[in-house]
Design a protein around this motif. Structure first.
Motif, PDB file in Angstrom:
ATOM      1  N   PHE A 220       0.799  -1.225   0.000  1.00 13.96           N
ATOM      2  CA  PHE A 220       0.000   0.000   0.000  1.00 13.96           C
ATOM      3  C   PHE A 220       0.835   1.280   0.000  1.00 13.96           C
ATOM      4  CE2 PHE A 220      -3.839  -2.459   0.848  1.00 13.96           C
ATOM      5  CZ  PHE A 220      -4.782  -1.701   0.167  1.00 13.96           C
ATOM      6  N   PRO A 221       1.933   1.386   0.776  1.00 14.96           N
ATOM      7  CA  PRO A 221       2.725   2.615   0.679  1.00 14.96           C
ATOM      8  C   PRO A 221       3.227   2.899  -0.732  1.00 14.96           C
ATOM      9  CG  PRO A 221       3.357   1.367   2.620  1.00 14.96           C
ATOM     10  CD  PRO A 221       2.438   0.487   1.842  1.00 14.96           C
TER      11      PRO A 221
ATOM     12  N   THR B 227       1.807   1.895  -3.655  1.00 21.00           N
ATOM     13  CA  THR B 227       0.683   2.299  -4.499  1.00 21.00           C
ATOM     14  C   THR B 227       0.156   3.668  -4.113  1.00 21.00           C
ATOM     15  OG1 THR B 227       0.062  -0.013  -4.864  1.00 21.00           O
ATOM     16  CG2 THR B 227      -1.619   1.634  -5.293  1.00 21.00           C
ATOM     17  N   ILE B 228       0.205   4.014  -2.836  1.00 20.12           N
ATOM     18  CA  ILE B 228      -0.224   5.354  -2.414  1.00 20.12           C
ATOM     19  C   ILE B 228       0.683   6.410  -3.027  1.00 20.12           C
ATOM     20  CG2 ILE B 228      -0.346   6.902  -0.421  1.00 20.12           C
ATOM     21  CD1 ILE B 228      -1.381   4.541   1.216  1.00 20.12           C
ATOM     22  N   ARG B 229       1.997   6.164  -3.030  1.00 18.05           N
ATOM     23  CA  ARG B 229       2.915   7.112  -3.669  1.00 18.05           C
ATOM     24  C   ARG B 229       2.630   7.210  -5.170  1.00 18.05           C
ATOM     25  NH1 ARG B 229       6.782   4.704  -0.152  1.00 18.05           N
ATOM     26  NH2 ARG B 229       7.663   3.423  -1.828  1.00 18.05           N
TER      27      ARG B 229
ATOM     28  N   THR C  57      -0.209   6.631  -6.659  1.00 19.69           N
ATOM     29  CA  THR C  57      -1.491   7.312  -6.831  1.00 19.69           C
ATOM     30  C   THR C  57      -1.358   8.808  -6.609  1.00 19.69           C
ATOM     31  OG1 THR C  57      -2.633   5.313  -6.062  1.00 19.69           O
ATOM     32  CG2 THR C  57      -3.895   7.365  -6.077  1.00 19.69           C
ATOM     33  N   LEU C  58      -0.554   9.220  -5.629  1.00 16.91           N
ATOM     34  CA  LEU C  58      -0.334  10.651  -5.386  1.00 16.91           C
ATOM     35  C   LEU C  58       0.303  11.323  -6.596  1.00 16.91           C
ATOM     36  CD1 LEU C  58       0.926  10.696  -1.674  1.00 16.91           C
ATOM     37  CD2 LEU C  58      -1.266  11.530  -2.550  1.00 16.91           C
TER      38      LEU C  58
ATOM     39  N   VAL D 160      -9.623   8.229  -7.206  1.00 17.19           N
ATOM     40  CA  VAL D 160      -8.553   7.833  -6.281  1.00 17.19           C
ATOM     41  C   VAL D 160      -8.571   6.333  -6.041  1.00 17.19           C
ATOM     42  CG1 VAL D 160      -7.713   8.046  -3.922  1.00 17.19           C
ATOM     43  CG2 VAL D 160      -8.420  10.083  -5.167  1.00 17.19           C
TER      44      VAL D 160
ATOM     45  N   MET E 121      -5.904   3.273  -7.413  1.00 19.71           N
ATOM     46  CA  MET E 121      -5.222   2.344  -6.518  1.00 19.71           C
ATOM     47  C   MET E 121      -5.546   0.893  -6.874  1.00 19.71           C
ATOM     48  SD  MET E 121      -5.397   4.138  -2.758  1.00 19.71           S
ATOM     49  CE  MET E 121      -4.345   2.854  -2.096  1.00 19.71           C
TER      50      MET E 121
ATOM     51  N   VAL F 246     -11.297   2.835   1.037  1.00 21.45           N
ATOM     52  CA  VAL F 246     -10.732   4.002   0.352  1.00 21.45           C
ATOM     53  C   VAL F 246     -11.792   4.674  -0.511  1.00 21.45           C
ATOM     54  CG1 VAL F 246      -9.054   4.751  -1.372  1.00 21.45           C
ATOM     55  CG2 VAL F 246      -8.376   3.108   0.376  1.00 21.45           C
TER      56      VAL F 246
END
Length: 307
Positions: free
Chosen positions: A94-95, A97-99, A101-102, A240, A244, A285
């Motif tokens: 997740f970290p 994919t979060i980066r 996605t950001l 969003v 993800m 999410v």
């Protein structure tokens, strides 16, 4: 506002349970996950029975779901068939994919809205026609084609980027994958912003602001753009979760071990615990993103009030 948030949170409860139940049922009809654990050879009956009992697959589906949801509320998302905790996979995936996605969201907001404002204010001019054609091309080309072309040109031929993202996946290595992931959404954001700007530019409040002699920049930013962003914010907010969960193709191309990669591996190996666990977080999410979008409406348009 507080009562509205509480009401929306209560509405999320049946949506959450209904969505996770649907996903749980869909995953459990993909096939027999135990058959994949024994490789090409068929498991002997004793081993298959032991594995089913170990992973709780010998119980009825409804009982498996209740057990799973009970464990989820204690922070236990189960164990993958390789013996690794699903929460451990989430902690690494997740970290990343979060980066990713950001990075994609920043591209959508900066490039998409900027192009939309420019084309909306110059509707019918050459720049408008050019951007519309480019966005139509981007929407028409599949993501895997765009990703492979950029990987080949920038990574292999020109050596500008690494063809494969490293395990740590820092932000500088995620710029091109983020652009690939955001490409289609970026085009839609551009077209949505353009249409909204062009329509609101003829509104009475804009004409009044211009008649009062307000500077053009203030008219565009404070009045026109602010009211035109409501449909754009709606799209970006719902996008969003889609970014993800829909990063499977992009992460496979650039060898990014994020959520999309883990979902792909889980589906390929029929690992129901991994798939359901990751999708459960993605559902949360989606719900959180929709709530934030609804609250942003009142910020963008003062006329909107929640009882």
């Amino acid at each position: 506002m507080g009562r509205y948030v509480i009401r929306r949170l209560l509405q999320m409860i049946p949506v959450f349970f209904g969505t996770t139940l649907l996903i749980f049922l869909m995953v459990n009809v993909m096939g027999d996950p135990i058959a994949g654990l024994c490789g090409d050879r068929q498991c002997d009956p004793a081993t298959a029975a032991q594995l089913r009992a170990e992973f709780g697959l010998d119980k009825p589906v409804w009982q498996q779901y209740l057990t799973y949801m009970g464990n989820v509320f204690t922070g236990d998302f189960g164990t993958a068939f390789n013996g690794q905790k699903v929460t451990e996979l989430m902690a690494t995936a997740f970290p990343i994919t979060i980066r990713l996605t950001l990075v994609a969201i920043v591209f959508e907001i900066v490039i998409g809205i900027s192009l939309g404002v420019v084309t909306g204010l110059r509707r019918g001019r050459p720049v408008d026609t050019t951007v519309l054609i480019l966005t139509l091309v981007v929407i028409s080309v599949p993501t895997f084609v765009t990703g492979l072309l950029l990987q080949l040109l920038l990574g292999v031929e020109w050596g500008v980027i690494k063809p494969s993202v490293s395990t740590e996946a820092p932000f500088n290595e995620l710029l091109v994958p983020g652009l690939v992931l955001a490409s289609v959404s970026l085009a839609y954001v551009t077209r949505l912003t353009r249409t909204s700007i062009a329509e609101n530019a003829r509104a009475d409040y804009v004409r009044t602001a211009v008649a009062k002699g307000l500077p053009r920049r203030r008219v565009v930013v404070r009045h026109l753009l602010r009211n035109s962003l409501i449909p754009v914010v709606t799209f970006i907010g719902t996008d969003v979760g889609a970014l993800m969960g829909g990063a499977i193709v992009t992460e496979r191309i650039f060898n990014i071990h994020g959520v999309g990669y883990q979902l792909y591996q889980g589906i390929l190996r029929q690992n129901s615990q991994t798939v359901v666990g990751f999708v459960t977080i993605l559902v949360l999410v989606f719900l959180a993103a929709n709530l934030i979008v609804d609250l942003l409406y009142a910020v963008l348009d003062p006329r909107i009030r929640y009882a």
